[in-house]
Each structure stands twice: as C-alpha cells, then as structure tokens.
Design an enzyme around this catalytic site. Structure first.
Site, mmCIF file in Angstrom:
data_model
loop_
_atom_site.group_PDB
_atom_site.id
_atom_site.type_symbol
_atom_site.label_atom_id
_atom_site.label_comp_id
_atom_site.label_asym_id
_atom_site.label_seq_id
_atom_site.Cartn_x
_atom_site.Cartn_y
_atom_site.Cartn_z
ATOM 1 N N PRO A 155 0.833 -1.207 0.000
ATOM 2 C CA PRO A 155 0.000 0.000 0.000
ATOM 3 C C PRO A 155 0.864 1.253 0.000
ATOM 4 C CG PRO A 155 0.052 -0.979 2.198
ATOM 5 C CD PRO A 155 0.772 -1.924 1.293
ATOM 6 N N MET A 156 0.532 2.214 -0.850
ATOM 7 C CA MET A 156 1.309 3.458 -0.871
ATOM 8 C C MET A 156 0.379 4.649 -1.058
ATOM 9 S SD MET A 156 4.719 2.287 -2.917
ATOM 10 C CE MET A 156 3.842 1.241 -4.062
ATOM 11 N N CYS B 121 3.176 3.337 9.548
ATOM 12 C CA CYS B 121 3.431 4.645 8.929
ATOM 13 C C CYS B 121 4.281 5.522 9.850
ATOM 14 C CB CYS B 121 2.114 5.342 8.591
ATOM 15 S SG CYS B 121 2.429 6.957 7.831
ATOM 16 N N LYS C 64 0.106 -4.415 9.016
ATOM 17 C CA LYS C 64 1.383 -4.100 8.361
ATOM 18 C C LYS C 64 2.155 -3.179 9.296
ATOM 19 C CE LYS C 64 3.462 -2.318 4.133
ATOM 20 N NZ LYS C 64 3.875 -0.955 4.536
ATOM 21 N N ASN D 262 8.965 -7.029 3.640
ATOM 22 C CA ASN D 262 8.826 -5.881 2.737
ATOM 23 C C ASN D 262 10.009 -4.931 2.930
ATOM 24 O OD1 ASN D 262 7.433 -2.773 3.226
ATOM 25 N ND2 ASN D 262 7.303 -3.654 1.181
ATOM 26 N N GLY D 263 10.436 -4.395 1.801
ATOM 27 C CA GLY D 263 11.464 -3.369 1.837
ATOM 28 C C GLY D 263 12.583 -3.600 0.861
ATOM 29 N N ASP D 264 12.733 -2.649 -0.077
ATOM 30 C CA ASP D 264 13.872 -2.605 -1.003
ATOM 31 C C ASP D 264 13.962 -3.793 -1.956
ATOM 32 O OD1 ASP D 264 14.391 -0.380 0.509
ATOM 33 O OD2 ASP D 264 16.146 -1.202 1.528
ATOM 34 N N GLY E 216 6.788 -2.530 -3.234
ATOM 35 C CA GLY E 216 6.276 -1.163 -3.291
ATOM 36 C C GLY E 216 6.861 -0.358 -4.417
ATOM 37 N N ARG E 217 7.878 0.439 -4.097
ATOM 38 C CA ARG E 217 8.376 1.450 -5.035
ATOM 39 C C ARG E 217 8.877 0.892 -6.361
ATOM 40 N NH1 ARG E 217 12.062 4.013 -0.474
ATOM 41 N NH2 ARG E 217 12.059 1.786 0.035
HETATM 42 C C1 FMN Z 1 4.726 7.197 -1.242
HETATM 43 C C2 FMN Z 1 4.577 6.105 -0.233
HETATM 44 C C3 FMN Z 1 3.382 5.971 0.435
HETATM 45 C C4 FMN Z 1 3.200 4.931 1.377
HETATM 46 N N1 FMN Z 1 1.980 4.774 1.973
HETATM 47 C C5 FMN Z 1 1.754 3.670 2.756
HETATM 48 C C6 FMN Z 1 0.442 3.371 3.239
HETATM 49 O O1 FMN Z 1 -0.539 4.059 2.959
HETATM 50 N N2 FMN Z 1 0.325 2.273 4.039
HETATM 51 C C7 FMN Z 1 1.382 1.454 4.353
HETATM 52 O O2 FMN Z 1 1.221 0.467 5.068
HETATM 53 N N3 FMN Z 1 2.620 1.720 3.884
HETATM 54 C C8 FMN Z 1 2.820 2.789 3.083
HETATM 55 N N4 FMN Z 1 4.060 2.991 2.553
HETATM 56 C C9 FMN Z 1 5.148 2.018 2.814
HETATM 57 C C10 FMN Z 1 5.191 0.943 1.714
HETATM 58 O O3 FMN Z 1 4.025 0.156 1.719
HETATM 59 C C11 FMN Z 1 6.417 0.036 1.889
HETATM 60 O O4 FMN Z 1 6.358 -0.504 3.175
HETATM 61 C C12 FMN Z 1 7.726 0.795 1.703
HETATM 62 O O5 FMN Z 1 7.696 1.607 0.550
HETATM 63 C C13 FMN Z 1 8.914 -0.184 1.598
HETATM 64 O O6 FMN Z 1 8.724 -1.081 0.514
HETATM 65 P P1 FMN Z 1 9.496 -0.868 -0.905
HETATM 66 O O7 FMN Z 1 10.951 -0.706 -0.602
HETATM 67 O O8 FMN Z 1 9.163 -2.094 -1.702
HETATM 68 O O9 FMN Z 1 8.926 0.401 -1.497
HETATM 69 C C14 FMN Z 1 4.263 4.035 1.649
HETATM 70 C C15 FMN Z 1 5.483 4.196 0.972
HETATM 71 C C16 FMN Z 1 5.642 5.202 0.033
HETATM 72 C C17 FMN Z 1 6.945 5.324 -0.696
#
Ligand code: FMN
Length: 350
Positions: free
Chosen positions: A18-19, A103, A175, A237-239, A261-262
């Site tokens: 979720p983002m 968050c 989460k 989760n992460g990176d 995510g990203r």
């Molecule tokens: C722009 C943005 C918004 C995010 N919003 C949420 C959110 O609404 N809920 C949540 O659980 N995590 C949120 N996250 C965290 C991501 O879900 C994830 O945990 C984090 O980006 C690390 O994963 P990644 O390295 O694959 O991006 C957000 C991250 C980003 C970059």
C-alpha cells in the site's frame, strides 16, 4: 482463527504494497491487469476521518473486482472508530481489512497512530480485537445503520457497494515495522500474535529510520521464525527491486511472501518478471491516464503526472518527454505526447 482468502493464496505470496498517493484505484487496476499480484492493499484511510464524515477519505476504497483479493487499509488511534469503520469496509465488499501500524509520517505517528502503535502494544492489541469483533458482528447480521456513522458515509457506502453482498467473516491483518527507534520486532510481533491476525507484513525499517538506510531482512527473518510457529502468515517488505530478488529473500529469510512497493512505480510488469517494450510502456501509460480520468474524474489530473514520469524512466530523451508530460492536463494530451512519432524517436538506455 478465520483466515479467509489468506488461506487460498499461492505460495509464495507476492503482493503490491500500500502506498498513499500512489496505489489509488487506477494504479491498482493497472497493476492487477498487467502484474497480477496475489493480494492488493489500498492506500491507508483514517478511521477517525471516516467517522467524522469525510467522504473524501473513502475515495481510496473504490476498487474493481479484477483487484481481488483486495484489502482495505485503515489507520488511526480511536478504538471505537476502528469498530465503526470495519462496517464500512465489510459493506463495500472488501476481502479483508489491514491495520496500518507502520506509517512513520509525523502527522500520523506523533498522535500514536501508524508506527506510533509500536510504543503502545496494549492499544494496538485492543484495536485488532475490536476490529475483529466488528467484523464478527457484521457477519452475524449487524447493520451499518446500527453503528452511528455519519449519514453521508452510510449513503456513500450504499451507493458504491456491490449488489447482493454476502456476509462472511473478513480476516484482519497488520502491516508494521521492525521497531520504533530500536529493533524490537521479536517482542512486538509476540504482542500482535496474541490477537491472532491472519497476516503480519513487516517492513524492515524502524519508525526512526523512516525510509533511510536499507531494509533489515535479518530482523524480518528473526520475527518470521516466531510467526511461523503460529497460524498467522508473515510477509517481508522493503527494497525489493525484482521478482528474482523477492523469491531469493522469501527463501533466505523464511517468510511466506513479500509486498513490493516502489519498484512497481510505472512498472506493473515487474510482478510477472516481464520486461515490457517501449511500445507497451507507452500504451499502458495512456491506458493508466484514461482510467485515472474515468475513475477519479477529469478535473484534477496533476497526481497522474508522477506515474507518467515513472513510465518513461530510462529512455534516451526522457527528460524532454518528461517536461511535456508534466504539463499534461488530460489523457488525450498524454496520448498526443506519447504518439507513434515519439515512439520512433526513443530508445531504452541500457
Ligand atoms: C509514497 C509512499 C506511500 C506509502 N503509503 C503507505 C500506506 O498508505 N500504508 C502502508 O502500510 N505503507 C505505506 N508505505 C510504505 C510501503 O508500503 C512500503 O512498506 C515501503 O515503501 C517499503 O517497501 P518498498 O521498498 O518495496 O517500497 C508508503 C510508501 C511510500 C513510498
């Protein structure tokens, strides 16, 4: 423990993280169509916002059946608001509810919500327990009209809910992160497990780290060992930058799956381990822009522009293209910019 759809997922589970501001309804639809994640989670929505009548907060809860299983993510601090909001999620036909305990944004965590809950495990547990109770009450027939929600929220739900909704017990997941300022993930997940959530997803950073440094998968792995002794599934989760990397991390750290995510920004194909052609990227960028207008309205196109910039990353004349796309006010303009002629003039940078 009722785990609902979580029990029917393939192994390992690959989901889209979720983002906020990114995984809105058009993004999720595009990702479902071109990436087919096993599970999708909405942007987070404030339970207090819902209970104060913020219809705007519910925009995050628009979804298409192609996204199933689709989970609504909520955050907040007020236990009663979690109870009431669970009725909104259930009535809208979601497959599950996820509670954000990760968050790090000051606006969220400084009032004790999101990752702020890591410091108040008793409250975190009460929130899970209450959300589960609400979903049980709903599954046994309690109506949304009986929980004292603002009438505009109930009206929005009635307008957007699927027909003939079947009452069943929705699973609750969490989460979170590996700690607040220090890594305390083992102790923290033991607290969460007392309430038997269906799934715990752990982002390998503390709140204090925000998004700096790198995700600590060793810490995720140590929590996974504890969670694996229960019926709760665990995702890391992460990176994660690619599917091979996701599979390698899942295997090495003993988790049931991962949320990405990203790395999926402008790249839904990543989840299928596919490399799209430039033509496909252009076509999906236009499709995404059209869906954006259709689902969220044509009045405010600005948030779509960041997605457009992501689609054209890594092209030979990307900066020139990006400048044009950053001015686009409609999907038609995007279509004109990403024309056949433009296509003939770009090459991927290797
Ligand atoms: C722009 C943005 C918004 C995010 N919003 C949420 C959110 O609404 N809920 C949540 O659980 N995590 C949120 N996250 C965290 C991501 O879900 C994830 O945990 C984090 O980006 C690390 O994963 P990644 O390295 O694959 O991006 C957000 C991250 C980003 C970059």
């Amino acid at each position: 423990m009722k785990r609902g759809f979580w029990d029917k997922l393939p192994s390992p589970i690959i989901g889209i993280s979720p983002m906020d501001g990114v995984t809105d309804a058009p993004f999720r639809l595009i990702t479902a169509k071109h990436g087919s994640p096993h599970v999708t989670i909405t942007e987070f929505t404030s339970v207090e916002g819902i209970c104060h009548g913020s219809v705007k907060a519910l925009i995050a809860f628009k979804f298409d059946n192609i996204e199933r299983p689709i989970v609504a993510q909520v955050y907040g601090i007020d236990v009663e608001s979690f109870y009431k909001s669970a009725f909104v999620v259930a009535e809208l036909g979601f497959d599950g509810i996820d509670i954000n305990m990760g968050c790090p944004a000051t606006s969220v965590s400084s009032r004790g919500a999101g990752a702020g809950l890591i410091r108040t495990p008793d409250l975190a547990k009460q929130i899970i327990r209450t959300t589960k109770q609400a979903l049980k009450d709903w599954s046994e027939g309690k109506k949304i009209e009986d929980v004292d929600l603002p009438k505009e929220i109930v009206a929005w739900v009635k307008e957007h809910q699927p027909q003939n909704i079947e009452r069943h017990l929705l699973p609750v997941s969490v989460k979170t992160r590996i700690g607040y300022s220090e890594i305390t993930v083992e102790e923290w997940v033991k607290h969460l497990l007392e309430e038997e959530p269906a799934n715990i997803c752990i982002h390998g950073r503390t709140l204090k780290q925000m998004y700096t440094g790198s995700a600590n998968w060793e810490a995720i792995g140590s929590a996974a060992k504890i969670i694996k002794q229960t019926k709760t599934t665990v995702m890391g989760n992460g990176d994660i930058h690619s599917m091979p990397e996701a599979l390698e991390k899942i295997k090495t750290y003993g988790v049931d799956g991962a949320l990405i995510g990203r790395a999926a920004f402008g790249n839904p194909w990543l989840l299928k381990n596919l490399t799209p052609t430039i033509e496909e990227k252009f076509a999906v960028a236009v499709e995404h822009a059209e869906l954006y207008e259709k689902i969220l309205g044509a009045d405010y196109f600005v948030p779509m522009r960041k997605h457009l910039a992501w689609y054209i990353r890594g092209f030979s004349n990307a900066s020139e293209l990006r400048q044009k796309l950053m001015q686009a006010k409609s999907s038609q303009e995007v279509k004109d910019i990403l024309s056949v002629e433009t296509l003939q003039n770009v090459t991927p940078v290797i």
